[in-house]
Design an enzyme around this catalytic site. Structure first.
Site, short mmCIF file in Angstrom:
data_model
loop_
_atom_site.label_atom_id
_atom_site.label_comp_id
_atom_site.label_asym_id
_atom_site.label_seq_id
_atom_site.Cartn_x
_atom_site.Cartn_y
_atom_site.Cartn_z
N HIS A 12 0.79 -1.23 0.00
CA HIS A 12 0.00 0.00 0.00
C HIS A 12 0.82 1.28 0.00
CE1 HIS A 12 0.96 -0.10 4.29
NE2 HIS A 12 0.57 1.16 4.36
N TYR A 137 13.28 -10.41 -13.06
CA TYR A 137 12.01 -9.82 -12.59
C TYR A 137 10.85 -10.35 -13.42
CZ TYR A 137 8.43 -6.24 -11.78
OH TYR A 137 7.25 -5.59 -11.48
N HIS A 180 12.51 4.21 -12.32
CA HIS A 180 12.18 4.09 -13.74
C HIS A 180 12.40 5.44 -14.42
CE1 HIS A 180 9.89 0.50 -12.24
NE2 HIS A 180 10.45 0.00 -13.31
#
Length: 313
Positions: A12, A137, A180
């Site tokens: 969360h 990943y 990213h």
């Protein structure tokens, strides 16, 4: 989901999980549970099982994952495959053993083959080799998808898997080494503006094309799918449009108000040449993204400015 159904959002505090939490509260869901990683280590099977026994969630959004950009994936491949396999295995199995009504597994469009046809259709999964820089990943995420499918087939569970495109928004990771491309560039251009730097250096050639989805749009799609979709087939979540990394740099430069130049370091890797998802299935189900890239970048930059003192160490 009923408005008083007990809903567990795993992860969360992250980009995806925090957006899902906001969206659930915005839509009127009143019984949402969550834990920090300090309170519940999802890599620990005993802790995870005990949490499910104690809380008995009816619905689970599995948004917890170890994520990162090209640098992080290259430097910590063992961490990426190990942590993600443990997290998803523990949560999916505990959900089954504690009679969770429905679970959503959040993957990533990096699961598709590096040279798959564009746009990426769901059926292209496992039809070719992966992008080497994020293979560990991606393999972990593919394992999660197959685990959901397998539990559905063997146990009759209702687990669904959604594959979001590149995401950005509040609670993103702005670390220059592990983030990213979008948050890294927002920070780079901001700091260049603050220091009056003559140029900003971007990785690669600037020619790869990427699609970007604002995190609150993703969360809306996740709640929509949880309420309307059942099936073993994965579902792409995206906007159906992409731009070059160079064009992205120009847009961020404009939003930030930086007036210097952009230079490209062609000694650095580009990654996958193009990664646009086909959202025909999602659109046909009745959902479409509505935040434009410019509006999303403005919101993300505003959040960065409001939180930079706490997120930049």
């Amino acid at each position: 989901m009923k408005y008083n159904s007990k809903i567990y959002v795993a992860g969360h505090r992250g980009l995806v999980g925090s957006a899902i939490l906001r969206k659930l509260k915005e839509k009127g869901y009143t019984n949402v549970v969550y834990r920090t990683s300090a309170e519940l280590d999802l890599r620990d099977k005993i802790q995870v099982n005990q949490f499910f026994v104690d809380e008995k969630p009816e619905y689970v959004f599995l948004a917890a994952a170890k994520v990162g950009g090209i640098i992080a994936n290259n430097q910590y491949p063992a961490d990426f495959i190990y942590d993600n396999l443990l997290i998803q295995t523990n949560v999916i199995d505990a959900a089954y053993r504690n009679n969770v009504a429905k679970l959503m597994f959040l993957g990533s469009t990096c699961i598709y083959p590096k040279l798959a046809p564009q746009p990426l259709k769901e059926e292209y999964l496992l039809t070719g080799l992966l992008e080497p820089t994020n293979e560990p990943y991606a393999i972990a995420k593919i394992a999660g998808i197959k685990m959901c499918e397998s539990y559905n087939r063997q146990y009759g569970t209702k687990y669904i898997s959604a594959m979001p495109t590149n995401l950005y928004g509040p609670n993103d990771n702005f670390d220059l080494y592990t983030s990213h491309v979008m948050p890294a560039l927002i920070r780079k251009f901001h700091e260049a503006k603050e220091s009056n730097a003559p140029f900003v250096k971007m990785w690669g050639t600037g020619t790869p094309k990427r699609e970007f989805l604002y995190s609150d749009d993703l969360a809306d799609a996740c709640v929509f799918l949880m309420n309307t979709y059942e099936g073993n087939e994965i579902v792409n979540i995206g906007v159906g449009e992409d731009i070059t990394i160079k064009e992205l740099g120009e847009k961020i430069k404009s939003v930030v108000g930086y007036e210097g130049e952009i230079q490209f370091d062609i000694t650095k890797p580009d990654g996958t040449p193009r990664k646009l998802v086909d959202v025909t299935k999602l659109n046909a189900l009745g959902w479409k993204a509505d935040t434009s890239l410019e509006a999303g970048i403005e919101k993300a930059y505003k959040w960065f400015l409001e939180n930079k003192l706490t997120i930049i160490k």
